[in-house]
Design a protein around this motif. Structure first.
Motif, PDB file in Angstrom:
ATOM      1  N   GLU A   1     -75.011  25.022  42.782  1.00 23.04           N
ATOM      2  CA  GLU A   1     -74.840  24.512  41.429  1.00 23.04           C
ATOM      3  C   GLU A   1     -73.688  23.508  41.407  1.00 23.04           C
ATOM      4  O   GLU A   1     -72.731  23.626  42.162  1.00 23.04           O
ATOM      5  CB  GLU A   1     -74.564  25.657  40.440  1.00 23.04           C
ATOM      6  N   GLU A   2     -73.797  22.499  40.541  1.00 24.56           N
ATOM      7  CA  GLU A   2     -72.754  21.487  40.434  1.00 24.56           C
ATOM      8  C   GLU A   2     -71.754  21.925  39.385  1.00 24.56           C
ATOM      9  O   GLU A   2     -72.119  22.441  38.337  1.00 24.56           O
ATOM     10  CB  GLU A   2     -73.359  20.132  40.050  1.00 24.56           C
ATOM     11  N   ARG A   3     -70.483  21.678  39.640  1.00 23.06           N
ATOM     12  CA  ARG A   3     -69.464  22.094  38.699  1.00 23.06           C
ATOM     13  C   ARG A   3     -68.501  20.944  38.429  1.00 23.06           C
ATOM     14  O   ARG A   3     -68.089  20.241  39.345  1.00 23.06           O
ATOM     15  CB  ARG A   3     -68.689  23.292  39.249  1.00 23.06           C
ATOM     16  N   MET A   4     -68.159  20.762  37.180  1.00 18.87           N
ATOM     17  CA  MET A   4     -67.200  19.734  36.803  1.00 18.87           C
ATOM     18  C   MET A   4     -65.801  20.351  36.772  1.00 18.87           C
ATOM     19  O   MET A   4     -65.625  21.474  36.321  1.00 18.87           O
ATOM     20  CB  MET A   4     -67.551  19.176  35.424  1.00 18.87           C
ATOM     21  N   TYR A   5     -64.834  19.597  37.241  1.00 18.43           N
ATOM     22  CA  TYR A   5     -63.456  20.071  37.197  1.00 18.43           C
ATOM     23  C   TYR A   5     -62.615  19.164  36.314  1.00 18.43           C
ATOM     24  O   TYR A   5     -62.758  17.938  36.331  1.00 18.43           O
ATOM     25  CB  TYR A   5     -62.859  20.111  38.614  1.00 18.43           C
ATOM     26  N   PHE A   6     -61.729  19.775  35.537  1.00 21.40           N
ATOM     27  CA  PHE A   6     -60.796  19.040  34.695  1.00 21.40           C
ATOM     28  C   PHE A   6     -59.398  19.164  35.288  1.00 21.40           C
ATOM     29  O   PHE A   6     -58.931  20.272  35.557  1.00 21.40           O
ATOM     30  CB  PHE A   6     -60.811  19.606  33.263  1.00 21.40           C
ATOM     31  N   ILE A   7     -58.778  18.026  35.492  1.00 27.58           N
ATOM     32  CA  ILE A   7     -57.414  18.004  36.035  1.00 27.58           C
ATOM     33  C   ILE A   7     -56.441  17.834  34.872  1.00 27.58           C
ATOM     34  O   ILE A   7     -56.525  16.860  34.121  1.00 27.58           O
ATOM     35  CB  ILE A   7     -57.216  16.831  37.030  1.00 27.58           C
ATOM     36  N   THR A   8     -55.550  18.777  34.707  1.00 25.75           N
ATOM     37  CA  THR A   8     -54.587  18.743  33.604  1.00 25.75           C
ATOM     38  C   THR A   8     -53.167  18.714  34.160  1.00 25.75           C
ATOM     39  O   THR A   8     -52.862  19.421  35.122  1.00 25.75           O
ATOM     40  CB  THR A   8     -54.748  19.986  32.703  1.00 25.75           C
ATOM     41  N   MET A   9     -52.344  17.895  33.542  1.00 26.94           N
ATOM     42  CA  MET A   9     -50.941  17.771  33.981  1.00 26.94           C
ATOM     43  C   MET A   9     -50.046  17.926  32.756  1.00 26.94           C
ATOM     44  O   MET A   9     -50.268  17.256  31.730  1.00 26.94           O
ATOM     45  CB  MET A   9     -50.724  16.401  34.604  1.00 26.94           C
ATOM     46  N   ALA A  10     -49.098  18.829  32.806  1.00 21.63           N
ATOM     47  CA  ALA A  10     -48.118  19.012  31.738  1.00 21.63           C
ATOM     48  C   ALA A  10     -46.735  18.704  32.278  1.00 21.63           C
ATOM     49  O   ALA A  10     -46.299  19.331  33.248  1.00 21.63           O
ATOM     50  CB  ALA A  10     -48.178  20.427  31.176  1.00 21.63           C
ATOM     51  N   GLN A  11     -46.074  17.697  31.691  1.00 25.12           N
ATOM     52  CA  GLN A  11     -44.743  17.293  32.162  1.00 25.12           C
ATOM     53  C   GLN A  11     -43.769  17.372  30.992  1.00 25.12           C
ATOM     54  O   GLN A  11     -44.141  17.139  29.840  1.00 25.12           O
ATOM     55  CB  GLN A  11     -44.786  15.865  32.695  1.00 25.12           C
ATOM     56  N   CYS A  12     -42.518  17.655  31.310  1.00 24.27           N
ATOM     57  CA  CYS A  12     -41.513  17.698  30.247  1.00 24.27           C
ATOM     58  C   CYS A  12     -40.365  16.722  30.563  1.00 24.27           C
ATOM     59  O   CYS A  12     -40.089  16.416  31.720  1.00 24.27           O
ATOM     60  CB  CYS A  12     -40.982  19.100  30.029  1.00 24.27           C
ATOM     61  N   SER A  13     -39.769  16.228  29.501  1.00 26.42           N
ATOM     62  CA  SER A  13     -38.555  15.406  29.590  1.00 26.42           C
ATOM     63  C   SER A  13     -37.522  16.031  28.656  1.00 26.42           C
ATOM     64  O   SER A  13     -37.895  16.537  27.585  1.00 26.42           O
ATOM     65  CB  SER A  13     -38.838  13.970  29.157  1.00 26.42           C
ATOM     66  N   GLN A  14     -36.286  15.995  29.061  1.00 25.22           N
ATOM     67  CA  GLN A  14     -35.253  16.651  28.226  1.00 25.22           C
ATOM     68  C   GLN A  14     -34.194  15.656  27.751  1.00 25.22           C
ATOM     69  O   GLN A  14     -33.799  14.738  28.489  1.00 25.22           O
ATOM     70  CB  GLN A  14     -34.569  17.758  29.040  1.00 25.22           C
ATOM     71  N   VAL A  15     -33.813  15.843  26.517  1.00 21.03           N
ATOM     72  CA  VAL A  15     -32.684  15.074  25.948  1.00 21.03           C
ATOM     73  C   VAL A  15     -31.643  16.095  25.511  1.00 21.03           C
ATOM     74  O   VAL A  15     -31.946  16.964  24.683  1.00 21.03           O
ATOM     75  CB  VAL A  15     -33.134  14.214  24.745  1.00 21.03           C
ATOM     76  N   HIS A  16     -30.475  16.045  26.100  1.00 21.22           N
ATOM     77  CA  HIS A  16     -29.411  16.988  25.736  1.00 21.22           C
ATOM     78  C   HIS A  16     -28.371  16.286  24.865  1.00 21.22           C
ATOM     79  O   HIS A  16     -27.934  15.171  25.163  1.00 21.22           O
ATOM     80  CB  HIS A  16     -28.750  17.558  27.000  1.00 21.22           C
ATOM     81  N   PHE A  17     -28.005  16.936  23.785  1.00 24.95           N
ATOM     82  CA  PHE A  17     -27.065  16.355  22.844  1.00 24.95           C
ATOM     83  C   PHE A  17     -25.620  16.634  23.218  1.00 24.95           C
ATOM     84  O   PHE A  17     -24.696  16.042  22.668  1.00 24.95           O
ATOM     85  CB  PHE A  17     -27.316  16.883  21.425  1.00 24.95           C
ATOM     86  N   THR A  18     -25.403  17.588  24.098  1.00 23.84           N
ATOM     87  CA  THR A  18     -24.014  17.939  24.439  1.00 23.84           C
ATOM     88  C   THR A  18     -23.744  17.654  25.922  1.00 23.84           C
ATOM     89  O   THR A  18     -24.664  17.613  26.713  1.00 23.84           O
ATOM     90  CB  THR A  18     -23.760  19.431  24.173  1.00 23.84           C
TER      91      THR A  18
END
Length: 474
Positions: free
Chosen positions: A457-474
């Protein structure tokens, strides 16, 4: 800017920590962004910074990511020298397992979630030292189940209970080809002496197979050998197909009792109306019962409940999965008939779960016992729910043979650096289903050949990427 305490020119007298903000995107940008997020970082009531997230999803990749490249990109973005990796994989076991070489297709699903530290490469098979959690969602009534006939028996019981409640009984398709009246007449006119001898012999030889369940499906659940008179009547009368037929059956039975033609034995402790009449017949006189209204339906429901309760008790005690004390809640007669039926439904659902795990996953007592305790604890506190996910911690080795040559439904790696408020994380995931509801799956997609029971059987794959960026005030 509003969250930043250093922006004094905004003249905000009192800073309020805003809730996380998530923006759903349509994925039409070059990166196929599906979510953008912002979550305030705080220490107590003080806002110390913001975490920004970008989640992208693409079903049109031609190759998987390289783990070393992902780690280097994370280090560069977050200026970290050391990163930690954590893996997660989910496999569907019910799809991979089969009864008689057919794939089990229903709302039911048995899967395993596996997590481990230190990932060596993308899409690696989880090591056996991983932590694993079995997830079981089971819908009763699969025709291929070894307990399907018992399920049909339960459906008849439910139809009677509904008829008792509404006054209208929807008679299901008979379980036997011969009419219930004929079956009951044959049963009553049989040789009573031989019948009594036979039932007493069977009573002395109760079938309680506590040996380990082998590959034979029939050995898992078998008909009890200690059916009393009322229970055997239920077996004949569960093919009743009309109210008139029901009255005819009970008329035959009551006449036989009144004339002393039969002296049947019944189990002690039965509180059904028919059992009381049988006990009275021992003394030569039974009370007059009007077979009208809901009385005949209630009489049949009572003997059916008694019989099915004993069936389930016989299984759970016979397989040494529970004690009678622990089962007391499910077989109690101190609640009304409708609640008793509801609790019997719970017993059946638990039975289906145990049988499926035995047949499909070849579980032994050491795994079935804790699963039984989990199911019983849930059902003592909650109503029947066949969509509930029952979870059991297991060792991956227990189910490895079912997933080691199979593709995962989800495989992901978390790459993280730093700790506490300054922890930054990058997640890369591949899945067979879109990870977000609003993603369309009409792309060309990434396909892979996977074989289940010899069929490709053929299967589709989904590639997901979650990235974070941080801004610190102190």
């Amino acid at each position: 800017m509003v969250q930043n305490p250093n922006m004094t020119h905004l003249k905000i007298s009192e800073l309020v920590v805003l809730p996380p903000l998530w923006i759903r995107c349509d994925g039409s940008d070059p990166e196929h962004t599906c979510w953008l997020g912002a979550e305030p970082l705080k220490a107590g009531n003080k806002i110390t910074g913001i975490n920004f997230y970008m989640v992208t999803c693409d079903a049109d990749k031609t190759h998987f990511a390289n783990l070393e490249e992902l780690k280097m990109a994370h280090k560069k973005k977050h200026h970290s020298s050391i990163v930690m990796t954590k893996g997660f994989a989910q496999y569907e076991l019910m799809r991979a397992a089969a009864i008689e070489d057919t794939i089990v297709e229903s709302e039911s699903n048995i899967s395993v979630d596996i997590t481990w530290n230190t990932v060596d490469k993308v899409l690696e098979t989880p090591p056996l030292i991983s932590a694993a959690m079995l997830n079981i969602v089971l819908e009763s009534g699969d025709p291929r189940s070894p307990v399907y006939q018992l399920y049909r028996e339960l459906q008849f019981l439910l139809a009677l209970a509904e008829g008792l409640k509404t006054g209208v009984t929807e008679w299901p398709e008979p379980l036997e080809s011969e009419s219930a009246v004929e079956l009951v007449r044959e049963f009553l006119t049989g040789n009573c002496i031989l019948f009594l001898l036979k039932t007493n012999k069977l009573f002395q030889k109760i079938k309680c197979d506590t040996a380990a369940v082998d590959s034979s499906i029939k050995s898992i659940f078998s008909e009890r050998g200690d059916l009393d008179f009322a229970e055997q009547l239920w077996c004949k009368m569960r093919s009743v197909s009309s109210y008139q037929e029901l009255i005819e059956c009970f008329t035959l039975i009551i006449k036989s009792l009144e004339h002393g033609e039969i002296q049947p034995w019944i189990h002690q402790g039965s509180s059904s109306l028919l059992s009381k009449l049988i006990q009275q017949s021992y003394h030569g006189k039974i009370e007059v019962i009007s077979l009208s209204g809901i009385t005949p339906i209630q009489m049949l429901l009572e003997i059916g409940l008694d019989k099915m309760k004993k069936d389930y008790v016989s299984f759970f005690i016979g397989q040494e999965l529970a004690t009678l004390t622990y089962l007391d809640y499910f077989i109690s007669t101190s609640v009304d008939l409708q609640e008793q039926v509801h609790r019997v439904q719970k017993l059946h659902h638990m039975l289906e779960i145990m049988v499926s795990c035995t047949v499909l996953l070849q579980f032994k007592h050491e795994n079935l016992f804790p699963l039984t305790q989990i199911c019983m604890k849930y059902y003592k506190e909650n109503p029947l729910n066949e969509k509930h996910v029952f979870q059991l911690p297991i060792r991956p080795a227990l189910v490895k043979k079912f997933y080691q040559n199979d593709h995962p439904e989800i495989w992901k790696v978390d790459i993280s650096s730093a700790h506490g408020q300054k922890e930054a994380k990058t997640t890369w995931q591949v899945s067979t289903n879109p990870p977000v509801e609003h993603m369309t799956s009409n792309n060309t997609g990434l396909f892979s050949d996977s074989t289940v029971n010899g069929s490709s059987e053929e299967r589709m794959y989904f590639i997901t990427m979650a990235q974070c960026s941080q801004v610190h005030f102190t």
